[in-house]
Design an enzyme around this catalytic site. Structure first.
Site, PDB file in Angstrom:
ATOM      1  N   GLY A  45       1.069  -1.231  -0.028  1.00  0.00           N
ATOM      2  CA  GLY A  45       0.008   0.169   0.067  1.00  0.00           C
ATOM      3  C   GLY A  45       0.798   1.354  -0.158  1.00  0.00           C
ATOM      4  CB  ALA A  46       1.013   4.055  -2.261  1.00  0.00           C
ATOM      5  NE  ARG A  87       5.595  -3.526  -4.199  1.00  0.00           N
ATOM      6  CZ  ARG A  87       4.122  -3.733  -4.398  1.00  0.00           C
ATOM      7  NH1 ARG A  87       3.771  -3.448  -3.125  1.00  0.00           N
ATOM      8  NH2 ARG A  87       3.325  -4.013  -5.217  1.00  0.00           N
ATOM      9  CG  ASP A 234      -0.191   2.244  -5.625  1.00  0.00           C
ATOM     10  OD1 ASP A 234      -1.172   1.633  -6.158  1.00  0.00           O
ATOM     11  OD2 ASP A 234       0.450   1.620  -4.930  1.00  0.00           O
ATOM     12  CG  ASN A 244      -5.190   1.773  -7.270  1.00  0.00           C
ATOM     13  OD1 ASN A 244      -4.429   1.751  -6.406  1.00  0.00           O
ATOM     14  ND2 ASN A 244      -6.437   1.210  -7.211  1.00  0.00           N
ATOM     15  CE  LYS A 245      -2.299  -4.148  -6.369  1.00  0.00           C
ATOM     16  NZ  LYS A 245      -0.823  -4.417  -7.026  1.00  0.00           N
TER      17      LYS A 245
HETATM   18  O1  MRU Z   1       0.573  -4.165  -4.409  1.00  0.00           O
HETATM   19  P1  MRU Z   1      -0.005  -3.303  -3.308  1.00  0.00           P
HETATM   20  O2  MRU Z   1      -0.761  -4.111  -2.292  1.00  0.00           O
HETATM   21  O3  MRU Z   1       1.153  -2.393  -2.706  1.00  0.00           O
HETATM   22  O4  MRU Z   1      -0.855  -2.241  -4.156  1.00  0.00           O
HETATM   23  C1  MRU Z   1      -1.660  -1.528  -3.314  1.00  0.00           C
HETATM   24  C2  MRU Z   1      -2.652  -0.469  -4.089  1.00  0.00           C
HETATM   25  O5  MRU Z   1      -2.593  -0.434  -5.466  1.00  0.00           O
HETATM   26  C3  MRU Z   1      -3.449   0.566  -3.275  1.00  0.00           C
HETATM   27  O6  MRU Z   1      -4.731   0.562  -3.860  1.00  0.00           O
HETATM   28  C4  MRU Z   1      -2.944   1.758  -3.276  1.00  0.00           C
HETATM   29  O7  MRU Z   1      -1.534   1.539  -2.695  1.00  0.00           O
HETATM   30  C5  MRU Z   1      -3.506   2.732  -2.305  1.00  0.00           C
HETATM   31  S1  MRU Z   1      -3.471   2.213  -0.626  1.00  0.00           S
HETATM   32  C6  MRU Z   1      -4.087   3.456   0.246  1.00  0.00           C
END
Ligand code: MRU
Length: 346
Positions: A45-46, A87, A234, A244-245
């Site tokens: 999560g970012a 990352r 992100d 984003n994801k």
């Molecule tokens: O691969 P991840 O689990 O780090 O990806 C997270 C996401 O894509 C979240 O939607 C994003 O970081 C927003 S978190 C507040």
């Protein structure tokens, strides 16, 4: 339950790879251990990644306590170069590292004084993240109708931040405001952040949640109807394109087709004015095993070709609004983002 906390010179990170079965903390005494928790997805999560990186820099400074300022500075550069590589997509990581480096450079006094200043800065980053999320929640919940049916993707909750969450912060705030909401959580293939983490968080809060597979979202919109989609981010480019994801872009396309508002909730630390548009955002590609295997066993034929991007880019024209701690932004996003990024203390 805290996503991470600092106690007596040690960073404790909630291990998100074992949730929902276990609730365990990993202790980090070195910046390399902090970097490992990001690399291994024990924290993800970012904003949460940014906060862990900030404390990682404090650990690097503490390890160099007995050195002179120049040697300390070299250690910090080394730690920062390791942490930044963990990352690539979430810009909060770079944002936090640059903030920590700038604070260290501006600090006066010996190495001990620099360490103290850096710990203060990491704590400030932690605290500001929670208060930003609460402000986003207050702005965002105004957009949520009574009895709203809401779809969210991945996990943009307390677990993805220092606390409260971005997209889930909006949902949490609407729930706390007394709105009888129901949430659909996508499982979020292939890493299952929705299945494992979002359902876990919402159920603990007593918010009604229904789990669906990613492929069901368009049919959900047509068969059951939906009031809004809200996701995190992100990295947001200067023109409002959102990384984003993986799967977010498809949800935005489906939402537009079905006339469902599509909201992105993210703090300013996720906005990257150095990238003009989404095409310049680096997209992490992850191990093929995440797709070819399930629970440690192979499910795809040996030798099959695989592509596993962890994020996608949603073009700004598909986004109804971006919810930030400085207010709710609407298109055209370029000038709106510029305004909030250069306004202090909003
Ligand atoms: O691969 P991840 O689990 O780090 O990806 C997270 C996401 O894509 C979240 O939607 C994003 O970081 C927003 S978190 C507040």
């Amino acid at each position: 339950m805290e996503t991470l906390y600092w106690k007596d010179g040690v960073l404790y990170v909630l291990d998100q790879t074992v949730i929902p079965h276990d609730v365990e903390y990993v202790s980090c005494r070195t910046y390399s251990e902090a970097a490992d928790t990001i690399r291994s997805m024990q924290v993800r999560g970012a904003p949460a990644i940014g906060v862990v990186a900030a404390y990682g820099m404090v650990l690097a400074a503490l390890a160099a306590l007995s050195k002179n300022r120049e040697e300390l500075q070299n250690e910090l550069i080394r730690a920062s170069s390791i942490l930044i590589e963990t990352r690539p997509t979430a810009v909060n990581l770079r944002w936090a590292l640059e903030r920590m480096m700038a604070r260290a450079a501006a600090a006066e006094g010996d190495s001990e004084a620099v360490c103290a200043v850096m710990l203060n800065e990491a704590e400030a980053i932690f605290g500001e993240d929670i208060s930003s999320n609460e402000r986003m929640g207050a702005y965002g919940q105004e957009l949520v109708p009574q009895q709203a049916r809401i779809l969210t993707h991945c996990n943009a909750g307390a677990l993805a931040t220092a606390g409260f969450g971005t997209a889930l912060g909006v949902i949490r705030a609407a729930h706390r405001a007394g709105k009888e909401i129901g949430v659909y959580a996508t499982e979020t293939r292939p890493y299952m952040q929705g299945t494992r983490l979002t359902t876990f968080e919402l159920m603990r809060e007593g918010i009604e949640v229904t789990l669906i597979t990613d492929g069901m979202a368009a049919y959900l919109m047509s068969a059951r109807g939906l009031d809004l989609v809200v996701v995190g981010a992100d990295r947001i480019a200067a023109n409002g394109d959102v990384a984003n994801k993986i799967g977010t872009y498809g949800l935005a396309v489906s939402a537009r087709f079905h006339g469902v508002p599509f909201y992105v909730a993210a703090p300013r630390s996720t906005i990257d004015m150095r990238v003009p548009d989404g095409a310049r955002i680096p997209i992490e590609e992850r191990d093929h095993v995440e797709i070819t295997h399930f629970r440690g066993g192979r499910v795809a034929p040996e030798g099959v070709g695989v592509w596993n991007p962890a994020f996608d880019i949603t073009p700004n024209e598909l986004i109804t609004a971006i919810i930030t701690e400085a207010g709710v932004l609407r298109s055209p996003y370029g000038p709106a983002l510029e305004e909030i990024m250069w306004t202090e203390g909003t």
